[in-house]
Write an enzyme that holds these catalytic residues in place. Structure first.
Site, PDB file in Angstrom:
ATOM      1  N   LYS A  28      56.495  55.345  36.994  1.00 40.24           N
ATOM      2  CA  LYS A  28      56.809  55.232  35.563  1.00 40.24           C
ATOM      3  C   LYS A  28      58.313  55.068  35.369  1.00 40.24           C
ATOM      4  O   LYS A  28      58.762  54.281  34.522  1.00 40.24           O
ATOM      5  CB  LYS A  28      56.314  56.464  34.818  1.00 40.24           C
ATOM      6  CG  LYS A  28      56.662  56.444  33.326  1.00 40.24           C
ATOM      7  CD  LYS A  28      56.039  57.603  32.576  1.00 40.24           C
ATOM      8  CE  LYS A  28      56.411  57.537  31.091  1.00 40.24           C
ATOM      9  NZ  LYS A  28      55.726  58.573  30.299  1.00 40.24           N
ATOM     10  N   HIS A  43      28.142  20.669  45.951  1.00 41.14           N
ATOM     11  CA  HIS A  43      27.748  21.466  44.795  1.00 41.14           C
ATOM     12  C   HIS A  43      26.948  22.700  45.205  1.00 41.14           C
ATOM     13  O   HIS A  43      25.867  22.977  44.679  1.00 41.14           O
ATOM     14  CB  HIS A  43      26.975  20.624  43.790  1.00 41.14           C
ATOM     15  CG  HIS A  43      27.804  19.553  43.157  1.00 41.14           C
ATOM     16  ND1 HIS A  43      28.926  19.822  42.399  1.00 41.14           N
ATOM     17  CD2 HIS A  43      27.704  18.199  43.197  1.00 41.14           C
ATOM     18  CE1 HIS A  43      29.464  18.682  41.995  1.00 41.14           C
ATOM     19  NE2 HIS A  43      28.747  17.685  42.468  1.00 41.14           N
TER      20      HIS A  43
END
Length: 528
Positions: free
Chosen positions: A134, A285
């Site tokens: 932090k 595909h």
């Protein structure tokens, strides 16, 4: 500058501490780490000396103290923060080196007790990591040994860490905490808790699927677009990708992989590595349009290409053996999007040097490549996720149940196993004709199994391949005899299907009537 060191995995920590000490950084440490550093002749202050409070509760409480978290969280550019530190005689901590108790490794061990799992949940470590992360503008937070070199390099160069490195370290720290907490949540919410069995030796039964599913991925790269050009996309990998999986591959040349390239490449690679002998798989595909085994890569490719040369144009090609010059020269004659193999000879790489757009992927295969597959499969649905164990079933000759009067020949049985392997990777409904270790016609993704059978026949005819005396694999049972009649009319003499239909006997009778052999596999392979 002061550094607080508290690590479970002590790999490289002595060398790091030596470098820090040489740079004039004061060392603070906890328990076993402090002892190790002192034994190596390094001046180190124990955390208990800093806090004025001894470690307690078997080491559960040692760093949860204002003199630790105050030193980590105080903003150096805020006078009130610095005044508070001075008032309470708290020193700043500029560098935190922490790695956490090995929770993931502990619960992965067979027979792990609930007590062991709980004891390996780190509390002080994550709390310090969050505090330092932090306050990244003032504190460097190091959570992995792979970061040590960069930290030392910057300290040696400029005497401090750059904003860019401190921010990157902070992001990595919060990612690590997220991974750690996710692992704890996954474990605890999978435990079938039985209070009456509770003891230090209690090994709980665990549900296969936890009450909350937390999964972590690391971004490999942003992609130009998704399945279609108006969609955005990125490629992520598992935190610890399986050996021999697509995510471990290295691109040797060619354009950046696209979303569809990656999806199709995965289908081809997972299929080809399921074969033990030299094999080639061509995918278009997401469906195999040509698969074959051969004495070498060239033969395997030549046979696979014959199945459907039209669909192979612009396809994805995968080999499970290193590509040599002969195979490379054959492949280079067609338009290929991606070519994958465990390796490429120098001569093969030279063949493709002029084809700069061809994407070459090298993916090292472990010795038992069939054993390293994803354990779970996921599918996104509206506001949710479907999760299942992966379809890693491998059919053996002994699993086949012959249900007809006519018996398959040894050659047909071998081709049936080959066809069944291919069918597992073809979108449902799947019908696969094969002969002599080569696909002869593939029907995929139709709403009707009957249509898949017809399409497979049409494709074989277009490729000028005879389906006489072929074998057929159907990924699911024939609900009526009509599907069987279509493949037999096309020339098949032996059929593999799961069985399990209410009309199994009707289909068996039809096979006997047509004079063909049929085996039941007892397992289906729907692939949607």
């Amino acid at each position: 500058m002061k550094a607080l060191i508290s690590v479970s995995d002590k790999t490289g920590i002595v060398e790091l501490a030596r470098d820090l000490h040489a740079l004039g950084v004061g060392l603070i440490s906890t328990g076993g780490t402090a002892k190790l550093l002192a034994e190596q002749g390094l001046p180190v202050t124990e955390v208990a000396e800093v806090t004025g409070f001894p470690e307690m509760l078997d080491g559960r409480v040692k760093t949860l103290h204002p003199k630790v978290h105050g030193g980590l969280l105080a903003r150096r550019d805020t006078p009130e923060h610095m005044a508070a530190l001075k008032a309470h005689n708290i020193d700043t901590i500029d560098l935190l080196i922490v790695n956490l108790y090995p929770f993931e490794a502990t619960v992965a061990k067979p027979g792990c007790t609930l007590a062991d799992a709980i004891e390996n949940i780190d509390i002080g470590g994550p709390a310090m990591v969050r505090s330092a992360a932090k306050n990244w503008k003032d504190v460097g937070i190091v959570t992995d040994a792979s970061q040590y070199a960069d930290v030392i390099a910057e300290l040696k160069t400029s005497g401090k860490l750059s904003d860019k490195l401190r921010f990157a370290l902070s992001v990595a720290a919060f990612n690590r905490i997220s991974q750690y907490d996710g692992a704890i949540s996954n474990y605890l919410s999978s435990v079938n808790f039985e209070a009456e069995k509770l003891s230090e030796e209690y090994v709980p039964e665990r549900a296969q699927f936890s009450g909350q599913f937390n999964e972590q991925y690391v971004k490999v790269q942003d992609l130009r677009y998704g399945e279609n050009s108006h969609q955005q996309a990125a490629w992520y990998r598992d935190l610890a990708p399986a050996a021999g999986s697509l995510a471990t591959g290295v691109q040797l040349q060619g354009k950046e992989l696209s979303y569809n390239n990656i999806a199709d490449a995965d289908a081809a690679w997972e299929c080809v590595k399921s074969f033990e002998t030299s094999a080639c798989v061509i995918v278009k595909h997401a469906n195999p349009c040509g698969v074959a085994v051969g004495a070498n890569p060239l033969e395997a490719y030549s046979k696979a290409f014959q199945t459907d040369p039209t669909s192979a144009f612009g396809g994805i090609i995968a080999f499970n053996r290193p590509v040599d010059k002969a195979a490379a020269e054959a492949v280079s004659k067609q338009f290929v999007e991606v070519l994958m193999a465990p390796d490429f000879s120098a001569e093969a790489l030279e063949v493709f040097k002029s084809k700069v757009n061809v994407r070459l992927m090298k993916i090292a295969l472990p010795a038992n490549s069939g054993d390293v597959r994803n354990a779970l499969e996921t599918k996104r649905v509206g506001s949710g996720l479907l999760l299942q164990s992966a379809d890693n079933h491998e059919l053996a000759l002994a699993d086949l149940k012959i249900v007809t009067i006519k018996q398959p020949t040894p050659e047909e049985l071998n081709d049936l196993l080959f066809a069944w392997k291919v069918a597992k990777f073809v979108k449902s409904n799947a019908i696969v004709f094969c002969k002599n270790g080569m696909t002869m016609g593939v029907g995929a993704g139709q709403m009707s199994r009957l249509d898949s059978a017809r399409i497979a026949s049409i494709k074989a005819e277009a490729a000028k391949l005879s389906l006489q005396h072929t074998v057929v694999a159907s990924d699911a049972f024939f609900p009526f005899r009509d599907g069987l009649d279509v493949v037999v009319d096309a020339g098949a003499t032996c059929v593999a299907q799961p069985g399990g239909s209410m009309r199994d006997q009707e289909v068996i009778d039809a096979a006997n009537e047509r004079g063909v052999a049929m085996v039941f596999t007892g397992v289906r392979h729907f692939r949607h």
